[in-house]
Write a protein that holds these residues in place. Structure first.
Motif, PDB file in Angstrom:
ATOM      1  N   PHE A  70      16.049  -4.408   8.905  1.00  0.00           N
ATOM      2  CA  PHE A  70      14.954  -3.607   8.246  1.00  0.00           C
ATOM      3  C   PHE A  70      14.948  -3.983   6.750  1.00  0.00           C
ATOM      4  CE2 PHE A  70      17.173  -0.997  11.332  1.00  0.00           C
ATOM      5  CZ  PHE A  70      16.149  -0.249  12.211  1.00  0.00           C
ATOM      6  N   GLU A  71      13.649  -4.333   6.166  1.00  0.00           N
ATOM      7  CA  GLU A  71      13.476  -4.943   5.028  1.00  0.00           C
ATOM      8  C   GLU A  71      12.495  -4.323   4.420  1.00  0.00           C
ATOM      9  OE1 GLU A  71      12.475  -8.934   5.482  1.00  0.00           O
ATOM     10  OE2 GLU A  71      14.591  -9.874   5.822  1.00  0.00           O
ATOM     11  N   GLY A  72      12.533  -4.033   2.767  1.00  0.00           N
ATOM     12  CA  GLY A  72      11.257  -3.450   2.114  1.00  0.00           C
ATOM     13  C   GLY A  72      11.380  -4.113   0.881  1.00  0.00           C
ATOM     14  N   LEU A  73      10.130  -4.391   0.525  1.00  0.00           N
ATOM     15  CA  LEU A  73       9.759  -5.073  -0.676  1.00  0.00           C
ATOM     16  C   LEU A  73       8.589  -4.263  -1.522  1.00  0.00           C
ATOM     17  CD1 LEU A  73       9.870  -7.336  -2.829  1.00  0.00           C
ATOM     18  CD2 LEU A  73       8.022  -8.494  -1.583  1.00  0.00           C
ATOM     19  N   TYR A  74       8.886  -4.024  -2.923  1.00  0.00           N
ATOM     20  CA  TYR A  74       7.873  -3.371  -3.749  1.00  0.00           C
ATOM     21  C   TYR A  74       7.689  -3.913  -5.115  1.00  0.00           C
ATOM     22  CZ  TYR A  74       5.317   0.870  -5.640  1.00  0.00           C
ATOM     23  OH  TYR A  74       4.373   1.434  -6.412  1.00  0.00           O
ATOM     24  N   LYS A  75       6.602  -4.192  -5.330  1.00  0.00           N
ATOM     25  CA  LYS A  75       6.311  -4.509  -6.744  1.00  0.00           C
ATOM     26  C   LYS A  75       5.212  -3.904  -7.638  1.00  0.00           C
ATOM     27  CE  LYS A  75       8.276  -9.195  -6.264  1.00  0.00           C
ATOM     28  NZ  LYS A  75       8.279 -10.740  -6.306  1.00  0.00           N
ATOM     29  N   GLU A  76       5.425  -3.562  -8.829  1.00  0.00           N
ATOM     30  CA  GLU A  76       4.314  -2.968  -9.704  1.00  0.00           C
ATOM     31  C   GLU A  76       4.497  -3.526 -10.811  1.00  0.00           C
ATOM     32  OE1 GLU A  76       4.200   1.372 -11.250  1.00  0.00           O
ATOM     33  OE2 GLU A  76       3.659   1.224  -9.062  1.00  0.00           O
ATOM     34  N   ASP A  77       3.282  -3.868 -11.805  1.00  0.00           N
ATOM     35  CA  ASP A  77       2.875  -4.399 -12.687  1.00  0.00           C
ATOM     36  C   ASP A  77       1.767  -3.613 -13.616  1.00  0.00           C
ATOM     37  OD1 ASP A  77       2.875  -6.099 -15.255  1.00  0.00           O
ATOM     38  OD2 ASP A  77       2.429  -8.077 -13.917  1.00  0.00           O
ATOM     39  N   THR A  78       2.497  -3.097 -14.675  1.00  0.00           N
ATOM     40  CA  THR A  78       1.515  -2.521 -15.522  1.00  0.00           C
ATOM     41  C   THR A  78       0.755  -1.335 -14.624  1.00  0.00           C
ATOM     42  OG1 THR A  78       1.398  -4.332 -16.809  1.00  0.00           O
ATOM     43  CG2 THR A  78      -0.137  -2.278 -17.308  1.00  0.00           C
ATOM     44  N   GLU A  79       1.438  -0.458 -13.889  1.00  0.00           N
ATOM     45  CA  GLU A  79       1.072   0.410 -13.093  1.00  0.00           C
ATOM     46  C   GLU A  79       0.027   0.016 -11.888  1.00  0.00           C
ATOM     47  OE1 GLU A  79      -0.550   3.603 -15.266  1.00  0.00           O
ATOM     48  OE2 GLU A  79       1.165   4.197 -16.233  1.00  0.00           O
ATOM     49  N   GLU A  80      -0.012  -1.228 -11.662  1.00  0.00           N
ATOM     50  CA  GLU A  80      -0.919  -1.968 -10.628  1.00  0.00           C
ATOM     51  C   GLU A  80       0.195  -2.428  -9.547  1.00  0.00           C
ATOM     52  OE1 GLU A  80      -4.085  -5.666  -9.972  1.00  0.00           O
ATOM     53  OE2 GLU A  80      -3.404  -4.930 -11.997  1.00  0.00           O
ATOM     54  N   LEU A  81      -0.136  -2.126  -8.200  1.00  0.00           N
ATOM     55  CA  LEU A  81       0.798  -2.354  -7.372  1.00  0.00           C
ATOM     56  C   LEU A  81       0.369  -3.993  -7.015  1.00  0.00           C
ATOM     57  CD1 LEU A  81       2.658  -1.837  -5.083  1.00  0.00           C
ATOM     58  CD2 LEU A  81       0.633  -1.090  -3.765  1.00  0.00           C
ATOM     59  N   THR A  82       1.507  -4.812  -7.003  1.00  0.00           N
ATOM     60  CA  THR A  82       1.220  -6.383  -6.790  1.00  0.00           C
ATOM     61  C   THR A  82       1.885  -6.702  -5.332  1.00  0.00           C
ATOM     62  OG1 THR A  82       3.068  -6.851  -8.057  1.00  0.00           O
ATOM     63  CG2 THR A  82       1.057  -6.923  -9.077  1.00  0.00           C
ATOM     64  N   ALA A  83       2.735  -6.129  -4.737  1.00  0.00           N
ATOM     65  CA  ALA A  83       3.228  -6.418  -3.435  1.00  0.00           C
ATOM     66  C   ALA A  83       3.802  -5.210  -2.884  1.00  0.00           C
ATOM     67  CB  ALA A  83       4.465  -7.537  -3.836  1.00  0.00           C
ATOM     68  N   LYS A  84       3.946  -5.083  -1.583  1.00  0.00           N
ATOM     69  CA  LYS A  84       4.211  -4.308  -0.848  1.00  0.00           C
ATOM     70  C   LYS A  84       4.306  -4.651   0.515  1.00  0.00           C
ATOM     71  CE  LYS A  84       2.170  -0.455   0.419  1.00  0.00           C
ATOM     72  NZ  LYS A  84       1.331   0.890   0.566  1.00  0.00           N
ATOM     73  N   ARG A  85       5.606  -4.600   1.013  1.00  0.00           N
ATOM     74  CA  ARG A  85       5.878  -4.943   2.572  1.00  0.00           C
ATOM     75  C   ARG A  85       7.133  -4.401   3.165  1.00  0.00           C
ATOM     76  NH1 ARG A  85       7.179  -9.996   1.257  1.00  0.00           N
ATOM     77  NH2 ARG A  85       4.688 -10.913   1.695  1.00  0.00           N
ATOM     78  N   TYR A  86       6.863  -4.085   4.407  1.00  0.00           N
ATOM     79  CA  TYR A  86       7.910  -3.231   5.088  1.00  0.00           C
ATOM     80  C   TYR A  86       8.026  -4.151   6.358  1.00  0.00           C
ATOM     81  CZ  TYR A  86       6.917   0.316   1.735  1.00  0.00           C
ATOM     82  OH  TYR A  86       6.577   0.873   0.389  1.00  0.00           O
ATOM     83  N   TYR A  87       9.154  -4.227   6.672  1.00  0.00           N
ATOM     84  CA  TYR A  87       9.355  -5.071   8.014  1.00  0.00           C
ATOM     85  C   TYR A  87      10.696  -4.596   8.896  1.00  0.00           C
ATOM     86  CZ  TYR A  87      10.520  -9.303  10.720  1.00  0.00           C
ATOM     87  OH  TYR A  87      10.628 -10.097  11.913  1.00  0.00           O
ATOM     88  N   GLY A  88      10.180  -4.455  10.041  1.00  0.00           N
ATOM     89  CA  GLY A  88      11.552  -4.076  10.968  1.00  0.00           C
ATOM     90  C   GLY A  88      11.481  -5.023  12.183  1.00  0.00           C
TER      91      GLY A  88
END
Length: 246
Positions: A70-88
């Motif tokens: 199970f993997e999760g990635l979340y990135k936010e830059d100045t309140e703007e979502l720049t990356a979101k990934r969920y993997y199972g």
């Protein structure tokens, strides 16, 4: 879609069916895992935050060796979502002997930045361990599979259809090498070839800090030779995380 659901049901049920029907004693059961976490937070003139989490589990039940990821990635830059990934992912390996096995595998990925709501792959085939001598390990797998990808609303409106699916040839390779008693190099390649070629490479070095705690540096490359719209063919991800083994 029915083919995909059937394949995924087989993949998910096989390890547990084997558990119920296998003839083994309590001592045959083994369970191990690794948990990773990495985070970044900056405030002031620049507000950014990122979180990478990963949980990997391995279970042995008689002739079956089961793996869960199970993997999760979340990135936010100045309140703007720049990356979101969920993997199972889940995989069950039925060992014929010490070097050959049959595998059943399936994975599900959610990454809205690719133009798809989600992507699901299921595959079954043959695996072989070429090297397994302690400090070095090399194995490869190959077999047929099926991929299903659901387009997001924007891509559906642009292309005029809602999903893509195809039969694929699935292959993977895993290589590990113990650099020293406290450090290890790992290389993983996965490829699925059907209507398009999709691949994933992960190169990682782990070094023990103390006890079961280690530092991990990893570079992940994802490739699609036919990306949607104005998307790029290659995505890269570089992580520095803490890893705990149990």
């Amino acid at each position: 879609m029915k083919m995909l659901l059937t394949a995924m049901a087989v993949v998910m049920a096989a390890p547990f069916a084997a558990h119920a029907g296998a003839d083994f004693v309590e001592g045959d059961k083994t369970f191990a895992g690794e948990a990773e976490l990495g985070a970044t937070l900056t405030t002031g003139n620049t507000d950014t935050s990122s979180l990478k989490a990963r949980l990997s589990l391995k279970q042995e039940l008689g002739n079956w060796e089961n793996q869960y990821l199970f993997e999760g990635l979340y990135k936010e830059d100045t309140e703007e979502l720049t990356a979101k990934r969920y993997y199972g992912a889940v995989q069950g390996d039925y060992k014929f002997d010490d070097i050959s096995y049959m595998y059943l595998t399936g994975n599900h990925e959610i990454d809205p930045f690719t133009g798809f709501d989600f992507k699901t792959i299921a595959s079954a085939g043959y695996g072989h361990k070429f090297i397994d001598n302690g400090p070095m390990y090399l194995s490869a797998e190959f077999g047929p599979g099926f991929i299903y990808k659901k387009l997001d609303d924007e891509q559906q409106a642009l292309l005029g259809y809602s999903s893509e699916d195809s039969v694929v040839a699935h292959g993977s390779m895993t290589f590990t090498y113990d650099i020293s008693d406290s450090s290890r190099f790992t290389q993983l390649f996965v490829a699925d070839y059907g209507d398009s070629l999709e691949g994933r490479s992960e190169s990682a070095i782990t070094a023990n800090i103390i006890g079961a705690l280690a530092m991990k540096f990893a570079v992940i490359v994802r490739y699609n030779n036919e990306p949607l719209d104005d998307k790029k063919s290659t995505d890269t991800e570089t992580n520095m995380t803490l890893l705990y083994s149990f």
